[in-house]
Design a protein around this motif. Structure first.
Motif, PDB file in Angstrom:
ATOM      1  N   SER A 153       1.023  -1.029  -0.080  1.00 57.55           N
ATOM      2  CA  SER A 153       0.599   0.164  -0.354  1.00 57.55           C
ATOM      3  C   SER A 153       0.800   0.865   0.002  1.00 57.55           C
ATOM      4  N   VAL A 154       0.827   1.976  -1.060  1.00 62.81           N
ATOM      5  CA  VAL A 154       1.388   3.699  -1.279  1.00 62.81           C
ATOM      6  C   VAL A 154       0.310   4.639  -1.236  1.00 62.81           C
ATOM      7  N   ALA A 155       0.719   5.442   0.028  1.00 62.94           N
ATOM      8  CA  ALA A 155      -0.055   7.167   0.255  1.00 62.94           C
ATOM      9  C   ALA A 155       0.163   8.082  -1.533  1.00 62.94           C
ATOM     10  N   PHE A 156      -0.528   8.601  -1.018  1.00 61.18           N
ATOM     11  CA  PHE A 156       0.124   9.681  -2.654  1.00 61.18           C
ATOM     12  C   PHE A 156       0.332  11.289  -2.095  1.00 61.18           C
ATOM     13  N   GLU A 157       0.879  11.576  -1.579  1.00 61.56           N
ATOM     14  CA  GLU A 157       1.797  12.439  -1.140  1.00 61.56           C
ATOM     15  C   GLU A 157       1.007  14.159  -1.805  1.00 61.56           C
ATOM     16  N   GLU A 158       1.178  13.840  -3.517  1.00 62.76           N
ATOM     17  CA  GLU A 158       0.827  15.344  -4.788  1.00 62.76           C
ATOM     18  C   GLU A 158       0.209  14.686  -5.956  1.00 62.76           C
ATOM     19  N   PRO A 159      -0.659  15.299  -6.818  1.00 64.68           N
ATOM     20  CA  PRO A 159      -0.971  14.572  -7.791  1.00 64.68           C
ATOM     21  C   PRO A 159      -0.007  13.450  -8.440  1.00 64.68           C
ATOM     22  N   VAL A 160      -0.780  12.373  -9.360  1.00 65.16           N
ATOM     23  CA  VAL A 160       0.083  11.786  -9.967  1.00 65.16           C
ATOM     24  C   VAL A 160      -0.912  11.860 -11.309  1.00 65.16           C
ATOM     25  N   ASP A 161       0.092  11.639 -12.244  1.00 67.92           N
ATOM     26  CA  ASP A 161      -0.537  11.481 -14.026  1.00 67.92           C
ATOM     27  C   ASP A 161      -0.994  10.458 -13.939  1.00 67.92           C
ATOM     28  N   ILE A 162      -1.973  10.514 -14.153  1.00 63.73           N
ATOM     29  CA  ILE A 162      -2.682   9.383 -14.250  1.00 63.73           C
ATOM     30  C   ILE A 162      -2.388   8.558 -15.627  1.00 63.73           C
ATOM     31  N   GLU A 163      -1.878   9.171 -16.850  1.00 61.41           N
ATOM     32  CA  GLU A 163      -1.874   7.829 -17.853  1.00 61.41           C
ATOM     33  C   GLU A 163      -0.287   7.056 -17.656  1.00 61.41           C
ATOM     34  N   ARG A 164       0.624   7.702 -16.644  1.00 62.94           N
ATOM     35  CA  ARG A 164       1.959   6.793 -16.809  1.00 62.94           C
ATOM     36  C   ARG A 164       1.200   6.315 -15.641  1.00 62.94           C
ATOM     37  N   LEU A 165       0.132   6.567 -14.207  1.00 66.61           N
ATOM     38  CA  LEU A 165       0.074   5.269 -13.586  1.00 66.61           C
ATOM     39  C   LEU A 165      -0.422   3.822 -14.262  1.00 66.61           C
ATOM     40  N   ARG A 166      -1.684   4.391 -14.819  1.00 70.17           N
ATOM     41  CA  ARG A 166      -2.216   3.154 -15.920  1.00 70.17           C
ATOM     42  C   ARG A 166      -1.154   1.885 -16.345  1.00 70.17           C
ATOM     43  N   GLN A 167      -0.064   3.061 -17.411  1.00 68.51           N
ATOM     44  CA  GLN A 167       0.721   2.200 -18.023  1.00 68.51           C
ATOM     45  C   GLN A 167       1.868   1.050 -17.875  1.00 68.51           C
ATOM     46  N   GLU A 168       2.229   2.036 -16.251  1.00 66.17           N
ATOM     47  CA  GLU A 168       3.147   1.156 -15.642  1.00 66.17           C
ATOM     48  C   GLU A 168       1.836   0.565 -15.129  1.00 66.17           C
ATOM     49  N   LEU A 169       0.658   0.113 -14.407  1.00 63.54           N
ATOM     50  CA  LEU A 169      -0.075  -1.100 -14.336  1.00 63.54           C
ATOM     51  C   LEU A 169      -0.497  -2.305 -15.214  1.00 63.54           C
ATOM     52  N   GLU A 170      -0.274  -0.998 -16.444  1.00 66.64           N
ATOM     53  CA  GLU A 170      -0.908  -3.051 -17.371  1.00 66.64           C
ATOM     54  C   GLU A 170       0.840  -2.806 -17.743  1.00 66.64           C
ATOM     55  N   GLY A 171       1.723  -2.668 -17.540  1.00 64.97           N
ATOM     56  CA  GLY A 171       2.708  -3.305 -17.580  1.00 64.97           C
ATOM     57  C   GLY A 171       3.308  -4.483 -16.835  1.00 64.97           C
ATOM     58  N   LEU A 172       2.410  -4.473 -15.197  1.00 67.34           N
ATOM     59  CA  LEU A 172       3.243  -5.335 -14.792  1.00 67.34           C
ATOM     60  C   LEU A 172       1.371  -6.150 -14.595  1.00 67.34           C
ATOM     61  N   GLU A 173       1.022  -6.403 -15.215  1.00 72.59           N
ATOM     62  CA  GLU A 173       0.009  -7.641 -15.145  1.00 72.59           C
ATOM     63  C   GLU A 173      -0.156  -8.516 -15.039  1.00 72.59           C
ATOM     64  N   ARG A 174       1.435  -9.289 -15.250  1.00 74.41           N
ATOM     65  CA  ARG A 174       1.297 -10.486 -15.712  1.00 74.41           C
ATOM     66  C   ARG A 174       1.668 -10.521 -13.989  1.00 74.41           C
ATOM     67  N   GLU A 175       2.530  -9.773 -12.994  1.00 71.54           N
ATOM     68  CA  GLU A 175       2.618 -10.241 -11.525  1.00 71.54           C
ATOM     69  C   GLU A 175       2.058  -9.270 -10.687  1.00 71.54           C
ATOM     70  N   ILE A 176       0.661  -8.821 -11.179  1.00 76.77           N
ATOM     71  CA  ILE A 176       0.223  -8.153 -10.067  1.00 76.77           C
ATOM     72  C   ILE A 176      -1.621  -9.274 -10.187  1.00 76.77           C
ATOM     73  N   TYR A 177      -2.167  -9.570  -9.160  1.00 80.21           N
ATOM     74  CA  TYR A 177      -3.650 -10.120  -9.285  1.00 80.21           C
ATOM     75  C   TYR A 177      -4.603  -9.349  -8.929  1.00 80.21           C
TER      76      TYR A 177
END
Length: 306
Positions: free
Chosen positions: A219-243
């Motif tokens: 779990s990780v807290a967001f201390e400042e605004p996030v680039d949602i598209e970059r976060l989406r790309q990062e998560l999609e790139g980890l679909e093999r290991e993230i349940y």
């Protein structure tokens, strides 16, 4: 006797969606919802509380693990006194088990604690999706146990998969449990009498002794605004290991609710003021180096907007 409906299903299969439909179908009825999350943060319970005030959250593991079973039993014991009144009796209890839970010990738990004299385990509903079931049923024993324990199995998210994939998932369910009633659903929309007593069961299991090594949680807290598209790309790139990944993400202009499961990744506007803005991730226990790296990058501000 107070009837219990136990809802099980792997991470992201649609358990909370089913609970929201149950709330919609039972307006004005005193139904208590016990919501169990594997993560230490209560996200599902907080969302459900917007729709029904009778929600009790049990985060931080599985209610069928030695680490949480005492707390779970304590909540069950308190419900008749806490929620019941002659003017508004408790109609029933819906228990949403953690996505990693093995429910086979539930009847033994009720008998050992004497709660079988207070509660009737009316139904066990398991939810599966055609994306994760064929891939994981042979490597994660609890997924099979969830189907084995069920009176009713919902093959959910059928709109997101090809007909042959749905057929394959249903075939796996029927191979595991010939007696379960199998229903295909979209967003768990189904009319069920969840408190109707089912057939006699022969469930047998043991309490988990500790955290399941098949899973790693972050779990990780967001201390400042996030680039949602970059976060989406990062998560999609980890679909093999993230349940599963879910949380409330600030973008500067608004707060978005991100929900990633084996079937899909959705991003939508969060409706309301969120007390906690961050991301909860459940990953493979034997392969989560990329997830750890992503968490560190978020903490360092590498995905910040602007």
């Amino acid at each position: 006797m107070i009837p219990i409906c136990l809802v099980t299903g792997f991470l992201g299969s649609g358990k909370s969606t089913l609970l929201r439909h149950i709330i919609e179908r039972h307006p004005g009825e005193r139904i208590v919802y016990l919501v169990n999350e594997f993560s230490p943060l209560d996200l599902d319970g907080a969302l459900l509380e917007r729709e029904d005030e009778d929600v009790v959250a049990i985060p931080g593991g599985s209610i069928f693990c030695q680490c949480l079973v005492t707390q779970f039993v304590g909540h069950l014991k308190s419900i008749p006194e806490r929620f019941h009144s002659p003017e508004e009796p408790v109609r029933g209890v819906v228990v949403e088990a953690s996505g990693i839970a093995n429910p086979m010990v539930v009847e033994q738990m009720l008998a050992e604690t004497g709660l079988d004299e207070v509660y009737d385990l009316a139904s066990v509903v398991s939810i599966v999706d055609p994306g994760s079931l064929p891939k994981l049923v042979h490597t994660l024993p609890n997924i099979r146990a969830q189907v084995e324990a069920a009176d009713i199995v919902l093959v959910n998210k059928t709109d997101l998969f090809e007909p042959e994939e749905v057929d394959a998932a249903e075939g796996i369910v029927r191979e595991i449990s010939a007696q379960a009633r199998v229903i295909r659903t979209v967003r768990c929309r189904v009319d069920l009498d969840i408190f109707a007593s089912a057939h006699v069961r022969t469930l047998s299991g043991e309490y988990a002794s500790g955290p399941d090594p098949n899973f790693a949680r972050f779990s990780v807290a967001f201390e400042e605004p996030v680039d949602i598209e970059r976060l989406r790309q990062e998560l999609e790139g980890l679909e093999r290991e993230i349940y599963r990944a879910k949380g409330f993400v600030p973008t500067g202009d608004e707060v978005l609710y991100v929900d990633m499961s084996p079937a899909e990744l959705t991003v939508e506007s969060a409706d309301g003021d969120e007390p906690w803005q961050g991301l909860v991730v459940v990953a493979r226990g034997d392969d989560h180096a990329g997830t750890e790296q992503l968490v560190r990058r978020i903490e360092s501000g590498d995905l910040s907007a602007g």
